[in-house]
Motif scaffolding. Structure first.
Motif, PDB file in Angstrom:
ATOM      1  N   PRO A  68      25.061  32.109  77.385  1.00 34.86           N
ATOM      2  CA  PRO A  68      25.938  32.338  78.760  1.00 34.86           C
ATOM      3  C   PRO A  68      27.621  31.712  78.181  1.00 34.86           C
ATOM      4  O   PRO A  68      27.808  32.439  79.020  1.00 34.86           O
ATOM      5  CB  PRO A  68      25.396  31.095  79.786  1.00 34.86           C
ATOM      6  N   THR A  69      27.631  31.442  77.065  1.00 37.22           N
ATOM      7  CA  THR A  69      29.219  31.098  76.512  1.00 37.22           C
ATOM      8  C   THR A  69      29.528  31.586  74.916  1.00 37.22           C
ATOM      9  O   THR A  69      28.798  31.516  74.195  1.00 37.22           O
ATOM     10  CB  THR A  69      29.847  30.425  77.261  1.00 37.22           C
ATOM     11  N   LYS A  70      30.442  32.116  74.471  1.00 39.09           N
ATOM     12  CA  LYS A  70      31.508  31.911  73.403  1.00 39.09           C
ATOM     13  C   LYS A  70      32.064  30.781  72.790  1.00 39.09           C
ATOM     14  O   LYS A  70      32.294  30.056  73.241  1.00 39.09           O
ATOM     15  CB  LYS A  70      32.070  33.122  73.312  1.00 39.09           C
ATOM     16  N   TRP A 101      27.457  19.189  70.787  1.00 35.18           N
ATOM     17  CA  TRP A 101      26.537  19.541  70.634  1.00 35.18           C
ATOM     18  C   TRP A 101      26.474  21.897  70.196  1.00 35.18           C
ATOM     19  O   TRP A 101      26.277  21.918  68.794  1.00 35.18           O
ATOM     20  CB  TRP A 101      25.402  19.097  70.850  1.00 35.18           C
ATOM     21  N   ARG A 102      26.364  22.068  71.654  1.00 34.65           N
ATOM     22  CA  ARG A 102      26.199  23.824  71.130  1.00 34.65           C
ATOM     23  C   ARG A 102      27.747  24.679  70.000  1.00 34.65           C
ATOM     24  O   ARG A 102      26.981  25.370  69.960  1.00 34.65           O
ATOM     25  CB  ARG A 102      26.131  24.110  72.955  1.00 34.65           C
ATOM     26  N   ILE A 103      28.305  23.552  70.269  1.00 35.84           N
ATOM     27  CA  ILE A 103      29.663  24.234  69.719  1.00 35.84           C
ATOM     28  C   ILE A 103      29.106  24.305  68.591  1.00 35.84           C
ATOM     29  O   ILE A 103      29.154  25.195  67.279  1.00 35.84           O
ATOM     30  CB  ILE A 103      30.832  23.287  69.699  1.00 35.84           C
ATOM     31  N   GLY A 104      28.581  23.070  67.638  1.00 42.85           N
ATOM     32  CA  GLY A 104      28.309  22.645  66.432  1.00 42.85           C
ATOM     33  C   GLY A 104      27.288  24.093  66.437  1.00 42.85           C
ATOM     34  O   GLY A 104      26.801  24.624  65.237  1.00 42.85           O
ATOM     35  N   TYR A 105      26.324  24.294  67.491  1.00 41.20           N
ATOM     36  CA  TYR A 105      25.013  25.003  67.140  1.00 41.20           C
ATOM     37  C   TYR A 105      25.158  26.798  66.778  1.00 41.20           C
ATOM     38  O   TYR A 105      24.913  27.435  66.234  1.00 41.20           O
ATOM     39  CB  TYR A 105      24.096  25.347  68.202  1.00 41.20           C
TER      40      TYR A 105
END
Length: 250
Positions: free
Chosen positions: A150-152, A226-230
């Motif tokens: 859902p986000t970039k 976490w989602r940035i790292g992913y």
């Protein structure tokens, strides 16, 4: 709990503390550092089970579901064997040994698979064509996963930067009032709404206390990290695949 006595120095060790007898015979507790090994966890597992994550965790990875040979436009007779190990993209962006070997086997014809399957299992290239197909599939897979989110990554990095000085829920509310209407600001508003619930009369009731809201804020920051790292792992892998394809002449 059983206390184990050591023969030297009348020291009794229990739960990381040393208990000594002084000259008067009294017990004196001396604090020692306690070390705990969490095991080979990626950041998602650490976050789920222990509530923290590690920057540049060498065990961090992104799981990749394996395709069948049909996705490469090849026959599905004599399907490739299962490769032990994690089929994932590592933190460096490189496919794991198991993932690359499995893709190489799936990206070649069944006859070539029978003749040279052992080559893939030794970590070597089966053929240039199969490597091109494998890296093209992996590049497409990484981009597809990124597009489904859902986000970039760029928006997440901007949001993370804006949240650095925010140390309390009240400060976050002040930030939301001063923000322009952007994708990051919308996510802040959604988080604020999630921390309240609408009562029967239509008025917003407090869902969490002040301390609980601050705790939820810290959890949200961790989830953002976490989602940035992913996403960074997927971006690294897509770039690496593009370079490999170019090098192979695909």
């Amino acid at each position: 709990m059983e206390v184990l006595k050591q023969n030297t120095g009348n020291i009794v060790s229990m739960l990381g503390k040393s208990i000594k007898e002084d000259n008067s015979g009294s017990l004196v507790v001396v604090k020692l550092q306690v070390l705990l090994c969490y095991g080979l966890y990626n950041n998602l597992e650490l976050l789920e089970h222990y509530g923290f994550l590690l920057p540049r965790n060498p065990n961090d990875n992104v799981h990749i579901g394996l395709p069948d040979a049909g996705e490469f436009g090849l026959d599905t007779i004599n399907p490739p064997m299962q490769i032990p190990g994690a089929a994932c993209v590592e933190i460096s962006g490189h496919p794991s040994f198991s993932l690359l070997a499995a893709l190489r086997l799936r990206a070649c014809h069944s006859s070539l698979r029978r003749a040279k399957g052992h080559v893939a299992l030794s970590g070597e290239q089966v053929s240039v064509e199969s490597d091109i197909l494998a890296y093209k599939w992996l590049e497409k897979k990484c981009k597809s996963l990124l597009e489904s989110l859902p986000t970039k990554l760029e928006d997440d990095l901007v949001l993370q930067k804006r949240l650095i000085p925010v140390q309390s829920f009240t400060a976050l509310e002040d930030l939301a009032l001063s923000e322009e209407v952007t994708s990051e600001a919308k996510e802040v508003q959604e988080f604020l709404r999630a921390c309240t619930s609408v009562g029967e009369g239509g008025a917003a009731d407090e869902k969490y206390g002040v301390g609980d809201k601050d705790f939820q804020l810290e959890r949200w920051k961790l989830a953002l990290r976490w989602r940035i790292g992913y996403k960074e792992i997927l971006h690294r892998c897509a770039r690496l695949c593009s370079k490999k394809i170019l090098h192979l002449g695909g």
